[in-house]
Motif scaffolding. Structure first.
Motif, PDB file in Angstrom:
ATOM      1  N   GLY A 198     -17.367   3.339   1.697  1.00 40.33           N
ATOM      2  CA  GLY A 198     -16.231   3.691   0.949  1.00 40.33           C
ATOM      3  C   GLY A 198     -15.857   2.688  -0.007  1.00 40.33           C
ATOM      4  O   GLY A 198     -16.242   1.519   0.370  1.00 40.33           O
ATOM      5  N   GLY A 199     -15.516   2.885  -1.222  1.00 37.98           N
ATOM      6  CA  GLY A 199     -15.197   1.768  -2.078  1.00 37.98           C
ATOM      7  C   GLY A 199     -13.815   2.160  -3.011  1.00 37.98           C
ATOM      8  O   GLY A 199     -13.622   3.324  -3.151  1.00 37.98           O
ATOM      9  N   TYR A 200     -13.031   1.139  -3.411  1.00 35.22           N
ATOM     10  CA  TYR A 200     -11.915   1.441  -4.035  1.00 35.22           C
ATOM     11  C   TYR A 200     -12.112   0.924  -5.425  1.00 35.22           C
ATOM     12  O   TYR A 200     -12.729  -0.166  -5.900  1.00 35.22           O
ATOM     13  N   PHE A 231      -5.788   4.919 -13.701  1.00 33.83           N
ATOM     14  CA  PHE A 231      -5.639   5.725 -12.303  1.00 33.83           C
ATOM     15  C   PHE A 231      -6.310   4.687 -11.303  1.00 33.83           C
ATOM     16  O   PHE A 231      -7.130   3.575 -11.658  1.00 33.83           O
ATOM     17  N   ILE A 232      -6.231   4.942  -9.987  1.00 33.89           N
ATOM     18  CA  ILE A 232      -6.576   4.386  -8.833  1.00 33.89           C
ATOM     19  C   ILE A 232      -7.558   5.416  -8.114  1.00 33.89           C
ATOM     20  O   ILE A 232      -7.120   6.634  -8.115  1.00 33.89           O
ATOM     21  N   GLY A 233      -9.020   5.214  -7.869  1.00 32.22           N
ATOM     22  CA  GLY A 233      -9.708   6.174  -7.166  1.00 32.22           C
ATOM     23  C   GLY A 233     -10.495   5.428  -6.177  1.00 32.22           C
ATOM     24  O   GLY A 233     -10.609   4.304  -6.043  1.00 32.22           O
ATOM     25  N   PHE A 273      -4.413   2.083  -2.241  1.00 35.19           N
ATOM     26  CA  PHE A 273      -5.512   1.894  -1.423  1.00 35.19           C
ATOM     27  C   PHE A 273      -5.364   2.177   0.139  1.00 35.19           C
ATOM     28  O   PHE A 273      -6.332   2.745   0.828  1.00 35.19           O
ATOM     29  N   LEU A 274      -4.253   1.492   0.758  1.00 35.46           N
ATOM     30  CA  LEU A 274      -4.247   1.796   2.250  1.00 35.46           C
ATOM     31  C   LEU A 274      -4.078   3.455   2.476  1.00 35.46           C
ATOM     32  O   LEU A 274      -4.507   3.726   3.537  1.00 35.46           O
TER      33      LEU A 274
END
Length: 221
Positions: free
Chosen positions: A91-93, A103-105, A197-198
């Protein structure tokens, strides 16, 4: 740190996306780029306490236009990705800052054929764990549901009437949380980014377990 100047610069760049304008305003770009890099590094350092990050990659503002119909030379955003330590952590942030479209994805953007088949086989065998994770309150509050491109029908070798076909037919497994400009400019944005992220971690940790084992649950590394 206020990001208002960076957002204003990006808005102007969107209206003046050419090399002459950029050359005239390069000092402004370098100033805002420095501020953004500081923010990204602070997020990386703070998040490293909670997860094993193999690499932080700050993306260039220059577009690769060789094979694109859009010949504008610059991106109208600042962005960064944080890769987890492979092969054990998957997985990657991703953090994307753009006026009106921040946005955060994260997730699994282009899983290779082997990984994609392994994920689908896991869901075919038992989708209880993944359903529990994506329906958990903190996950659904931040991301809503799993996103990503999907097939119109079942992949070859899978039953189109399988109860988990909505997950099996996906080609990507992604999550997104959008932010308004006001939220990006909030003094607490860095902490909110970390919190977001968490919220991905249970999903990532589960997928890491899946991709690190065979269907018998035996570790493959």
């Amino acid at each position: 740190m206020s990001l208002k100047g960076a957002l204003d610069f990006l808005s102007e760049l969107e209206q003046n996306n050419d090399r002459d304008w950029f050359a005239e305003n390069k000092k402004q770009f370098e100033k805002h780029q420095k501020e953004i890099k500081t923010l990204f590094q602070e997020i990386n350092d703070a998040f490293a306490v909670h997860d094993s990050i193999e690499k932080m990659q700050i993306h260039r503002i220059y577009r690769d236009i060789r094979f694109s119909k859009d010949k504008t030379p610059y991106k109208n955003n600042f962005s960064v990705s944080f890769d987890r330590t492979k092969p054990y952590l998957r997985g990657g942030y991703y953090l994307h800052i753009q006026p009106g479209a921040s946005f955060i994805g994260g997730g699994f953007w282009e899983p290779n054929a082997e990984d994609l088949n392994r994920i689908r086989k896991e869901f075919e065998l038992d989708d209880t764990a993944i359903r529990s994770i994506i329906s958990e309150e903190n996950f659904s509050k931040n991301f809503g549901m799993l996103q990503g491109q999907e097939l119109k029908t079942a992949p070859k070798g899978f039953d189109k009437k399988h109860p988990a076909i909505d997950l099996i037919r996906k080609k990507q497994y992604l999550v997104y949380r959008r932010f308004t400009d006001k939220e990006i400019l909030d003094k607490d944005f860095k902490n909110e980014a970390l919190h977001t992220f968490l919220a991905m971690r249970p999903f990532f940790d589960y997928m890491s377990d899946v991709l690190g084992t065979n269907l018998n649950g035996e570790t493959i590394y």
